[in-house]
Design an enzyme around this catalytic site. Structure first.
Site, PDB file in Angstrom:
ATOM      1  N   GLU A  78       1.011  -1.231   0.443  1.00 56.16           N
ATOM      2  CA  GLU A  78       0.245   0.086  -0.087  1.00 56.16           C
ATOM      3  C   GLU A  78       0.779   1.262  -0.021  1.00 56.16           C
ATOM      4  O   GLU A  78       1.894   1.497   1.279  1.00 56.16           O
ATOM      5  CB  GLU A  78      -1.232  -0.146   1.222  1.00 56.16           C
ATOM      6  CG  GLU A  78      -1.819  -1.097   1.412  1.00 56.16           C
ATOM      7  CD  GLU A  78      -2.668  -1.072   0.091  1.00 56.16           C
ATOM      8  OE1 GLU A  78      -3.823   0.385  -0.527  1.00 56.16           O
ATOM      9  OE2 GLU A  78      -3.736  -2.449   0.227  1.00 56.16           O
ATOM     10  N   CYS A 141      -7.330  -2.785   8.640  1.00 54.96           N
ATOM     11  CA  CYS A 141      -6.027  -2.133   7.911  1.00 54.96           C
ATOM     12  C   CYS A 141      -5.197  -1.384   7.167  1.00 54.96           C
ATOM     13  O   CYS A 141      -4.553  -1.012   7.981  1.00 54.96           O
ATOM     14  CB  CYS A 141      -6.065  -3.018   6.511  1.00 54.96           C
ATOM     15  SG  CYS A 141      -6.386  -4.897   6.775  1.00 54.96           S
TER      16      CYS A 141
END
Length: 214
Positions: A78, A141
């Protein structure tokens, strides 16, 4: 170098979380870096406390949080975490924040310090699908990625942090037609390659700036 690697416990009625299963199978050392493994709860607030305590105790150089992203085909490091908790489902403690700010004194968003393009290339070099992701969602998350970045911003300026999402494993999609999945062994290989890229990276740090399911 010490790298703290975390994996969430199962959530949303699943009996297994590939993130935790993969983290538990990682080597004790990768590319000369000591790997510290940690299970964390899929719970807003509590996950941050557990990770924060582990950072204080172990004093790692890098924190890599691993989470499940059902529906994704690839392993996806990410790029960014956003200051938003907006849960489609309840977490494992029944919390379901909607459109809430994570930290009122935090930046709108934080970028990872990790060499995510090098990580993707390292995973691809193992013959596995990987891609940079620009959204970690708005569930736990994203929350834990943001929480670590907030700690870096406010308390640990020399720490590096980031997040990697992994797909379902085969056992999870037996009753989920058309859902992509990856073997747990391949996820472990991919994560090991990504962590090796972190440990050996000579790239300059990406600076934190204010302005990513699960």
């Amino acid at each position: 170098m010490k790298i703290l690697v975390t994996g969430f416990d199962p959530f949303d009625k699943e009996k297994i979380n590939p993130a935790l299963e993969a983290v538990q199978r990682l080597p004790e050392e990768i590319a000369g870096a000591k790997i510290i493994k940690l299970e964390i709860p899929t719970v807003f607030g509590q996950a941050g406390i557990v990770v924060g305590n582990a950072i204080e105790l172990n004093k790692p150089d890098v924190v890599v949080n691993i989470g499940q992203a059902g529906g994704r085909f690839a392993i996806t490091p990410e790029k960014v975490a956003i200051n938003l908790a907006d849960a489609r489902i309840a977490d494992n403690a029944g919390n379901q924040p909607l459109d809430e700010t994570i930290f009122t004194d935090g930046q709108t968003a934080y970028f990872t310090q990790l060499p995510i393009k090098a990580m993707v290339a390292a995973i691809n070099a193992k013959g596995l699908p990987a891609a940079v992701s620009y959204t970690a969602g708005s569930f736990v998350c994203n929350y834990i990625m943001y929480y670590v970045q907030y700690l870096i911003d406010k308390k640990y300026p020399n720490l590096k942090g980031g997040f990697i999402h992994v797909p379902f494993i085969f056992e999870q999609v037996v009753t989920k037609p058309q859902q992509p999945a990856m073997s747990i062994n391949d996820i472990v290989i991919g994560l090991t390659a990504a962590i090796a890229a972190i440990a050996t990276s000579g790239q300059e740090d990406i600076k934190i700036v204010g302005g990513t399911e699960h």
